[in-house]
Scaffold this active site. Structure first.
Site, PDB file in Angstrom:
ATOM      1  N   ILE A  91       0.193   1.700  -2.279  1.00 28.23           N
ATOM      2  CA  ILE A  91       0.019   1.066  -3.594  1.00 28.23           C
ATOM      3  C   ILE A  91      -1.271   1.550  -4.244  1.00 28.23           C
ATOM      4  O   ILE A  91      -2.312   1.600  -3.601  1.00 28.23           O
ATOM      5  CB  ILE A  91      -0.073  -0.477  -3.426  1.00 28.23           C
ATOM      6  CG1 ILE A  91       1.137  -1.004  -2.649  1.00 28.23           C
ATOM      7  CG2 ILE A  91      -0.176  -1.170  -4.784  1.00 28.23           C
ATOM      8  CD1 ILE A  91       0.935  -2.389  -2.063  1.00 28.23           C
ATOM      9  N   CYS A  92      -1.187   1.893  -5.517  1.00 27.78           N
ATOM     10  CA  CYS A  92      -2.386   2.266  -6.273  1.00 27.78           C
ATOM     11  C   CYS A  92      -2.827   1.029  -7.048  1.00 27.78           C
ATOM     12  O   CYS A  92      -2.236   0.680  -8.071  1.00 27.78           O
ATOM     13  CB  CYS A  92      -2.051   3.414  -7.232  1.00 27.78           C
ATOM     14  SG  CYS A  92      -3.435   3.851  -8.292  1.00 27.78           S
ATOM     15  N   LEU A  93      -3.824   0.330  -6.507  1.00 28.19           N
ATOM     16  CA  LEU A  93      -4.317  -0.897  -7.130  1.00 28.19           C
ATOM     17  C   LEU A  93      -5.819  -0.959  -6.875  1.00 28.19           C
ATOM     18  O   LEU A  93      -6.254  -0.896  -5.727  1.00 28.19           O
ATOM     19  CB  LEU A  93      -3.597  -2.104  -6.509  1.00 28.19           C
ATOM     20  CG  LEU A  93      -3.925  -3.486  -7.071  1.00 28.19           C
ATOM     21  CD1 LEU A  93      -3.508  -3.604  -8.537  1.00 28.19           C
ATOM     22  CD2 LEU A  93      -3.229  -4.577  -6.251  1.00 28.19           C
TER      23      LEU A  93
END
Length: 200
Positions: A91-93
């Site tokens: 996840i890109c967060l």
């Protein structure tokens, strides 16, 4: 794991489990070991998104240095989303990376991931192919994400029969179902392009 981390995680897990407001948003956790370093998160797909009706499982690993280091979180359930890798579930967060703060909790993390599912940020993608489709061919992105949700996240919505047929055609050629779905999705459901890609 340090005592600080252990006590903190115990409290956070309890917070998620006992808070009815969180349960109503469709967020749950399950502790997988006695040391509290491995946790399974579950998020229900937000309403009015292509993920609606789906149930998404996440792997949460708590580092030794928690809460000063963010937990490592990734999707176990496959999902078609610009900020989540369709291959690895990464996840890109920002709060899982450089914007992490010790004041954040598992609840914040899971709610932020659910919010990301609702409001993707294709300009800062984790999966370039999905982000491009989202920006250039939004309807195609939406129908693909819905297909993945019914296929992998067990949404009760009926599967797109046209996509189903194309997957079956590739399966007839000896391609595994998951790979067929992946390749077709990446090639905008163009069967001849997908076939060329697989066999070239």
């Amino acid at each position: 794991m340090s005592n600080i981390a252990f006590t903190r995680i115990q409290r956070e897990c309890k917070e998620v489990v006992t808070n009815t407001e969180i349960t109503e948003t469709g967020i749950m956790i399950e502790i997988l070991n006695d040391t509290l370093t491995e946790i399974k998160g579950t998020i229900k797909g937000p309403p009015e998104t292509p993920y609606e009706g789906g149930t998404f499982d996440l792997e949460i690993k708590i580092p030794e240095t928690y809460p000063f280091t963010p937990p490592k979180v990734k999707f176990i359930t496959k999902i078609w989303h610009p900020n989540i890798s369709s291959q690895t579930g990464v996840i890109c967060l920002d709060i899982l990376k450089d914007q992490w703060a010790a004041s954040l909790t598992l609840r914040t993390v899971l709610l932020s991931i659910q919010a990301l599912m609702q409001t993707p940020e294709p300009s800062d993608p984790q999966d370039g192919v999905v982000a491009k489709q989202y920006m250039d061919k939004f309807q195609l992105f939406k129908s693909t994400a819905e297909f993945w949700t019914s296929k992998f996240a067990k949404s009760p919505k009926p599967e797109n029969s046209e996509y189903r047929d194309k997957v079956e055609k590739l399966r007839d050629l000896g391609i595994r179902e998951e790979e067929a779905i992946n390749v077709l999705s990446c090639n905008d459901w163009d069967l001849s392009r997908a076939t060329t890609y697989i066999f070239s």
